[in-house]
Design a protein around this motif. Structure first.
Motif, PDB file in Angstrom:
ATOM      1  N   GLU A 120       0.471  -1.262  -0.178  1.00 52.60           N
ATOM      2  CA  GLU A 120       0.202   0.641   0.139  1.00 52.60           C
ATOM      3  C   GLU A 120       1.404   2.008   0.095  1.00 52.60           C
ATOM      4  O   GLU A 120       0.498   2.752  -0.716  1.00 52.60           O
TER       5      GLU A 120
ATOM      6  N   LYS B 159       2.147   1.636  -3.541  1.00 52.53           N
ATOM      7  CA  LYS B 159       1.309   1.751  -4.439  1.00 52.53           C
ATOM      8  C   LYS B 159       0.771   3.546  -4.792  1.00 52.53           C
ATOM      9  O   LYS B 159       0.845   4.231  -5.587  1.00 52.53           O
ATOM     10  N   HIS B 160       0.745   4.173  -3.202  1.00 51.45           N
ATOM     11  CA  HIS B 160       0.213   5.229  -2.889  1.00 51.45           C
ATOM     12  C   HIS B 160       1.960   6.233  -3.126  1.00 51.45           C
ATOM     13  O   HIS B 160       1.892   7.376  -2.779  1.00 51.45           O
TER      14      HIS B 160
ATOM     15  N   GLY C 270       0.374  -5.082 -14.567  1.00 53.30           N
ATOM     16  CA  GLY C 270      -0.327  -4.450 -15.214  1.00 53.30           C
ATOM     17  C   GLY C 270      -1.041  -5.000 -16.689  1.00 53.30           C
ATOM     18  O   GLY C 270      -0.237  -5.479 -17.098  1.00 53.30           O
TER      19      GLY C 270
ATOM     20  N   GLN D 182       1.345   6.899 -19.582  1.00 55.76           N
ATOM     21  CA  GLN D 182       0.112   7.144 -18.558  1.00 55.76           C
ATOM     22  C   GLN D 182       1.181   7.306 -16.863  1.00 55.76           C
ATOM     23  O   GLN D 182       2.151   7.853 -15.920  1.00 55.76           O
TER      24      GLN D 182
ATOM     25  N   SER E  82      -2.145   3.576 -11.745  1.00 57.57           N
ATOM     26  CA  SER E  82      -2.846   2.301 -12.641  1.00 57.57           C
ATOM     27  C   SER E  82      -2.672   1.943 -11.412  1.00 57.57           C
ATOM     28  O   SER E  82      -2.857   2.811 -10.501  1.00 57.57           O
ATOM     29  N   ARG E  83      -3.739   0.418 -10.993  1.00 62.14           N
ATOM     30  CA  ARG E  83      -4.353   0.244 -10.419  1.00 62.14           C
ATOM     31  C   ARG E  83      -3.603  -0.293  -8.954  1.00 62.14           C
ATOM     32  O   ARG E  83      -3.488  -0.357  -8.106  1.00 62.14           O
ATOM     33  N   SER E  84      -1.612  -0.760  -9.552  1.00 59.29           N
ATOM     34  CA  SER E  84      -1.184  -1.132  -8.917  1.00 59.29           C
ATOM     35  C   SER E  84      -0.142  -0.084  -8.270  1.00 59.29           C
ATOM     36  O   SER E  84       0.758   0.017  -7.887  1.00 59.29           O
TER      37      SER E  84
ATOM     38  N   ARG F 143       0.184   4.597  -8.443  1.00 57.94           N
ATOM     39  CA  ARG F 143       0.312   5.966  -8.329  1.00 57.94           C
ATOM     40  C   ARG F 143       0.773   6.348  -8.651  1.00 57.94           C
ATOM     41  O   ARG F 143       1.755   7.051  -8.311  1.00 57.94           O
TER      42      ARG F 143
END
Lengths: 151, 156
Positions: free
Chosen positions: A28, A31-32, A75, B91, B94-96, B98
């Motif tokens: 997480e 990801k952020h 992805g 791009q 994406s979902r995985s 940011r």
């Protein structure tokens, strides 16, 4: 980790939960693109002591770039071209037509599928004029890219 | 064939054979790209009138190019290039992951194969695009080398 000798005294179930929790936290954060202070704050809220938070953050910082690259590569995307091979041939005759005397190019675009890693290459033939057209268009795309990066 | 039968009073089989014979004569001659003299010598053996021989020769010369281009379509072929459309994409997330800035070039490659028109959507990154351009420019350059020029010259 279930086979690690240092951890054999701990209940495997607890071990699994810890591993899952740590993994989720790391993913997480990655990801952020969370920075260290955000992670520290989050871990403080979880009642971890200062020393542990510092250790976690140091390790995270070490692996942050690799993590982001990995996450970025997950992805779906259209088939990705990785390389090109070409062959120039001069056709002399075939069983339907003699004295053809035509140069032609055979171009193969090596393609990599993002999820399976297998290659499904795209091959096609073209004349010199067609190849010039193709190269011209690719150069237009490259010029646009250059202009876009200067904006 | 039946129409001709009525007008010329020849039977259908003869007409069919005549047409097939003519077809064979023209396609073989066009395939081999034989010269005028060779053509004349070949049909001379058939014993037709001088006038007919002249007509056949003219027929051959008039239609040779078109016949050859049709025969050319019959050879084994790979899909051939038709055109390319391209587009620049960036791009952003994406979902995985940011907050990305990932440039890419998305292309639609149009190919033909025996009347079928296919379009493949492909993508590449800027570095690979430059590599593709460099490689294909080298390919184009090959035709201009002495080696290729010599071969083309000597193989006519």
């Amino acid at each position: 980790i279930l086979d690690d000798p240092d951890l054999k005294d701990i209940d495997p179930l607890v071990l699994k939960h810890c591993h899952a929790a740590a993994a989720t936290c790391i993913l997480e954060a990655g990801k952020h693109r969370a920075d260290i202070s955000a992670i520290s704050t989050c871990l403080e809220d979880c009642k971890l002591d200062k020393e542990r938070i510092e250790q976690f953050c140091t390790e995270y910082q070490k692996n942050k770039d690799a993590l982001e690259i990995l996450l970025g590569s997950i992805g779906r995307s259209p088939l990705h071209i990785t390389d090109v091979s070409w062959r120039l041939e001069y056709q002399i005759k075939n069983n339907q037509l003699h004295k053809t005397y035509q140069p032609s190019y055979l171009v193969t675009l090596n393609v990599e599928k993002s999820d399976s890693g297998s290659h499904t290459d795209v091959s096609f033939s073209c004349t010199m004029e067609q190849l010039q057209d193709l190269v011209g268009k690719l150069k237009d795309a490259a010029k646009s890219l250059e202009r876009a990066t200067q904006m | 064939c039946a129409l001709f039968k009525g007008k010329l009073n020849i039977d259908v089989d003869t007409i069919q054979h005549g047409v097939e014979g003519l077809m064979y004569l023209l396609t073989e001659s066009s395939k081999l790209m034989i010269s005028e003299i060779d053509f004349q010598d070949s049909i001379h053996a058939l014993g037709f009138s001088e006038e007919l021989n002249k007509s056949l020769l003219q027929l051959y010369l008039d239609n040779r190019k078109e016949i050859r281009s049709i025969l050319g379509e019959l050879s084994p072929r790979l899909p051939s290039y038709h055109s390319l459309e391209w587009r620049l994409d960036v791009q952003l997330a994406s979902r995985s992951l940011r907050q990305q800035i990932k440039p890419a070039v998305t292309m639609k490659l149009h190919l033909n194969q025996n009347e079928d028109h296919t379009a493949r959507v492909l993508q590449t990154d800027p570095a690979t695009l430059l590599h593709l351009i460099q490689q294909l420019e080298q390919a184009l350059g090959e035709m201009k080398t002495n080696h290729c020029r010599r071969i083309v010259r000597n193989m006519k």
